[in-house]
Design an enzyme around this catalytic site. Structure first.
Site, PDB file in Angstrom:
ATOM      1  N   ARG A 310       0.837  -1.205   0.000  1.00  0.00           N
ATOM      2  CA  ARG A 310       0.000   0.000   0.000  1.00  0.00           C
ATOM      3  C   ARG A 310       0.873   1.258   0.000  1.00  0.00           C
ATOM      4  O   ARG A 310       0.478   2.284  -0.557  1.00  0.00           O
ATOM      5  CB  ARG A 310      -0.970   0.005   1.189  1.00  0.00           C
ATOM      6  CG  ARG A 310      -1.984   1.138   1.131  1.00  0.00           C
ATOM      7  CD  ARG A 310      -3.062   0.992   2.188  1.00  0.00           C
ATOM      8  NE  ARG A 310      -4.112   0.082   1.796  1.00  0.00           N
ATOM      9  CZ  ARG A 310      -5.274   0.439   1.251  1.00  0.00           C
ATOM     10  NH1 ARG A 310      -5.504   1.728   1.007  1.00  0.00           N
ATOM     11  NH2 ARG A 310      -6.184  -0.455   0.954  1.00  0.00           N
ATOM     12  N   THR A 442      -6.202  -4.521  -0.632  1.00  0.00           N
ATOM     13  CA  THR A 442      -5.435  -4.808  -1.842  1.00  0.00           C
ATOM     14  C   THR A 442      -5.370  -6.313  -2.102  1.00  0.00           C
ATOM     15  O   THR A 442      -5.032  -6.721  -3.216  1.00  0.00           O
ATOM     16  CB  THR A 442      -4.014  -4.233  -1.747  1.00  0.00           C
ATOM     17  OG1 THR A 442      -3.363  -4.728  -0.572  1.00  0.00           O
ATOM     18  CG2 THR A 442      -4.066  -2.711  -1.700  1.00  0.00           C
ATOM     19  N   ALA A 511      -8.977  -1.327   6.556  1.00  0.00           N
ATOM     20  CA  ALA A 511      -8.929  -0.788   5.199  1.00  0.00           C
ATOM     21  C   ALA A 511     -10.029   0.227   4.939  1.00  0.00           C
ATOM     22  O   ALA A 511     -10.337   0.512   3.775  1.00  0.00           O
ATOM     23  CB  ALA A 511      -8.987  -1.915   4.155  1.00  0.00           C
ATOM     24  N   GLU A 720      -9.644   6.026   7.563  1.00  0.00           N
ATOM     25  CA  GLU A 720      -8.201   6.251   7.493  1.00  0.00           C
ATOM     26  C   GLU A 720      -7.775   7.546   6.802  1.00  0.00           C
ATOM     27  O   GLU A 720      -6.811   8.183   7.231  1.00  0.00           O
ATOM     28  CB  GLU A 720      -7.540   5.059   6.783  1.00  0.00           C
ATOM     29  CG  GLU A 720      -7.602   3.781   7.576  1.00  0.00           C
ATOM     30  CD  GLU A 720      -7.132   2.582   6.757  1.00  0.00           C
ATOM     31  OE1 GLU A 720      -6.082   2.008   7.089  1.00  0.00           O
ATOM     32  OE2 GLU A 720      -7.823   2.224   5.785  1.00  0.00           O
TER      33      GLU A 720
END
Length: 775
Positions: A310, A442, A511, A720
């Site tokens: 990431r 991901t 995430a 996030e």
């Protein structure tokens, strides 16, 4: 009455205020419950020569003591590779690594017995830093890369810069430490109450280490007192300790880490070293970027490879760069295994490119915002990432253009320059930085969720999902979604504790995707129930003389009606009762898988994200020239979060995320002793922002008229991305320091602690003295 889009209080708000919200250690002890703790390694790296627990075993109140030899199933575990040991067998790999597990009638008995454990360890050389690991070629997994265009364009660029940038780690500092209670059942069953973001993983690792099938293990999580990624994988260790004791003694067992203990043996946000070369024009247009990332992964893999992935995916942040080569390697060291932290590697990638932008601005004598705007992703062109994903519905230009005006950036920038020219005591700085944060796991497999919705005969509703509540407001959003679809007051919908018994094979709450995944599944289940109730409702309306079709039945405020003739209403509960009498299913389990996401990490190409959450921040700082003390004077935030499901909850996430990011880039620094022991292990030595650090002038806006049509109610993830806006504070500090020496680079590390800022100020003083001596 709409519930989605309304500011409704957190479902546990009253309990939080009253001190009635139960966390793991608030659960009353069961009869015969044991306390559990462990003895860890006194060295960061060593070979175990002997373990003697005879004296400890003889201590009053001690029921059992275990070493690696007593593990029933497998002593190894890990989220990707099984490269961690539950109890160290031959080699210890970090200071504090558990070696001996104790179970006793009281904590006092265990504390006394711990002192009697005799462990002889031969010290071995320890590797603690990224540089040491690189020199010894100690790495975890392969080096990953993403590239586009021709990196040879560096050699033909009008201007070139290269440098090195150090990025520090961060402690999660959740208020509830790692904790678990394990309760044995019949036939070897185990129920684990865990403070975890990942109940399915707890179920799986407990089954693995105890040699049980997963069907014999149930993990339950009511809520966490904070997580921030630190309980995505690392809640496994306390759950395993409690489960091993419960399984072997057939008594319930409880372990709650002390906060200093938690600091010492759990992983942090990864420290990074970034080396870069950048080529650009005299106007500031970036032509090529070559960036090399190394992270400190600690002693085992944990999630470090995915985190580095990431980082690479966010290494260009909000900027289109035609020629790119970025590589990432995880270093193996003798520290606790570093792990997920809000942003999951994205913050380090974004911080690195923002440092490059500031360096370019200093070199060219151009305001850094002009360079950011010049290189920003476009809407019709220059809108494909280095890994090949189209940036659809790109709001970044709009965000930047709106914020630069609403924050009065240009006027303030000029005023700051004038102030710095005359002030001998204070130094000011301002920066505007954007963020483009990809939403989805991901790893394609994890982009799935399921939910269970049950309607009861009194009309009330229970919702269960694989998502866990850690204060972020997931539960209230799920309740709002279901209440909206069934047309009920929010008080009639209750979100239940997360349990692997009801929701199987779930993804971690991470995430920023949990509302997207679990909310979509809950909506799907609620719509299926609504469709069945609509048929019953149409029959009931027909009984009172209204010929309604199921499609015309409206659900609102706890009633149903024919939307064409809404004057006649029937209570929702009456419809439910009629459906029950007609033997119609009043429950539904639904599944959702995120469409359109896929990424090939071998080629560095694909579409890893469903969409991007965008935002920008303006931060203004004042630095004391004599002490290096930094004060954040004002902050302006603008976030594109689509159509918020709950504006109040999202506001808390945005402001709280920014403050946590501000702490990471300024005051939060991890200090280790020469033997690998953590020195900054409490609130007295590790400084998170307090209320006096919050800017007195704090402004916040959400971008209007934005949504993601394919996502749940047009909303965007918000957990996030706001943390990365804190980088604006660091950039403002760097800008302030650079203003003292126009054209000369300032190698400011992150975090920019007062000591780090003072170091940079002192370097200028030393340079000035040398220049005067030469003249």
């Amino acid at each position: 009455m709409a519930t989605v889009g309304q500011s409704i209080a957190h479902d546990s708000a009253r309990e939080h205020v009253r001190g009635e919200a139960a966390y793991i250690d608030d659960l009353p002890p069961l009869r015969g419950e044991l306390c559990v703790d462990f003895v860890g390694s006194p060295v960061a790296h060593g070979r175990i020569r002997s373990i003697d627990v005879a004296a400890a075993h003889a201590m009053p109140g001690i029921v059992a003591i275990y070493t690696f030899a007593d593990v029933n199933g497998h002593n190894d575990f890990g989220p990707i590779f099984h490269d961690e040991e539950l109890l160290a067998k031959e080699i210890v790999h970090f200071h504090g690594q558990p070696i001996v597990l104790l179970a006793g009638e009281s904590r006092a008995a265990i504390e006394a017995a711990k002192k009697k454990c005799q462990i002889d360890i031969e010290p071995l050389p320890a590797v603690l830093t990224i540089d040491d690991a690189i020199s010894r070629e100690q790495f975890i997994g392969p080096t990953r890369r993403i590239e586009r265009g021709d990196i040879g364009a560096l050699t033909t660029a009008e201007c070139r810069l290269s440098g090195e940038f150090r990025i520090g780690g961060q402690e999660h500092f959740y208020l509830e430490a790692q904790a678990a209670i394990a309760i044995p059942g019949e036939a070897g069953e185990i129920t684990v109450h865990s403070s975890t973001q990942n109940p399915t993983e707890i179920q799986e690792v407990v089954a693995h280490c105890l040699g049980l099938p997963s069907a014999k293990v149930v993990c339950v999580c009511k809520r966490m007192g904070g997580g921030f990624g630190g309980k995505e994988t690392q809640a496994a260790l306390p759950a395993l300790f409690a489960s091993l004791v419960a399984f072997k003694t057939r008594r319930s067992a409880r372990i709650v880490f002390g906060h200093e203990q938690d600091f010492h043996i759990t992983g942090k946000r990864h420290p990074y070293r970034n080396r870069y070369e950048v080529g650009f024009t005299r106007e500031g247009k970036i032509i090529a970027l070559k960036a090399e990332f190394h992270s400190n992964g600690g002693f085992s893999a944990d999630l470090s490879l995915a985190i580095m992935e990431r980082t690479l995916l966010h290494s260009e942040n909000a900027y289109f760069i035609p020629n790119v080569l970025v590589t990432g390697t995880v270093c193996r060291t003798n520290l606790p295994s570093n792990t997920a932290f809000r942003g999951f590697g994205g913050p380090q990638g974004v911080a690195a490119i923002e440092n490059v932008i500031e360096e370019i601005a200093t070199h060219l004598g151009i305001d850094a915002y002009q360079i950011r705007r010049l290189n920003c992703y476009g809407t019709e062109s220059n809108n494909v990432t280095p890994y090949g994903q189209l940036v659809r519905n790109n709001t970044l230009p709009r965000v930047l253009d709106q914020l630069v005006v609403s924050s009065d950036y240009d006027r303030r920038k000029s005023a700051i320059a004038m102030s710095n020219a005359v002030s001998k005591t204070r130094l000011r700085g301002i920066a505007l930085t954007p963020v483009k944060f990809g939403i989805s796991f991901t790893r394609r497999t994890l982009n799935q969720g399921n939910a269970l919705v049950n309607v009861y005969k009194d009309g009330t509703v229970q919702v269960s999902s694989g998502g866990t509540e850690m204060g972020q407001g997931l539960n209230i959003k799920l309740a709002q979604i279901v209440a909206e679809i069934l047309g009920l007051p929010i008080a009639m919908v209750r979100v239940m504790p997360t349990s692997t018994e009801k929701n199987n094979n779930t993804s971690p709450t991470a995430a920023s995707a949990s509302t997207d995944l679990n909310g979509a599944a809950a909506a799907k289940a609620a719509r299926a129930i609504r469709a069945r109730l609509a048929e019953t409702g149409a029959l009931l309306l027909a009984d009172v003389g209204l010929e309604a079709s199921p499609d015309s039945v409206d659900f609102d405020r706890g009633f149903i009606s024919d939307r064409r003739r809404p004057s006649k209403r029937i209570p929702f509960v009456e419809v439910v009762k009629a459906a029950y009498e007609a033997r119609i299913d009043l429950g539904e389990r639904a599944f959702f898988a995120t469409p359109g996401v896929d990424y090939n990490r071998e080629t560095g190409r694909g579409t890893p994200f469903r969409y991007f959450t965008n935002g920008a921040a303006v931060a203004e700082v004042v630095i004391d020239r004599f002490t290096g003390n930094v004060r954040v004077e004002r902050v302006d935030l603008l976030m594109d979060i689509g159509r918020p499901l709950n504006p109040a909850i999202d506001r808390g996430q945005i402001i709280g995320g920014f403050v946590q990011g501000m702490g990471w880039v300024t005051t939060e620094t991890l200090r280790y002793g020469p033997g690998g022991e953590l020195w900054s292990d409490s609130a007295t030595t590790y400084k998170i922002p307090n209320v006096s650090d919050i800017p007195a002038d704090f402004r916040y806006e959400v971008l209007a008229d934005s949504d993601v049509p394919e996502n749940i109610y047009g909303s965007k993830a918000v957990g996030e991305p706001p943390l990365l806006l804190g980088i604006a504070v660091w950039a403002a500090i760097k800008s302030a320091l650079a203003s003292r020496t126009p054209g000369r680079s300032v190698n400011l590390e992150l975090p920019a602690t007062n000591e780090e800022v003072l170091r940079c100020l002192s370097i200028k003083c030393e340079c000035s003295q040398v220049e005067r001596a030469r003249s």
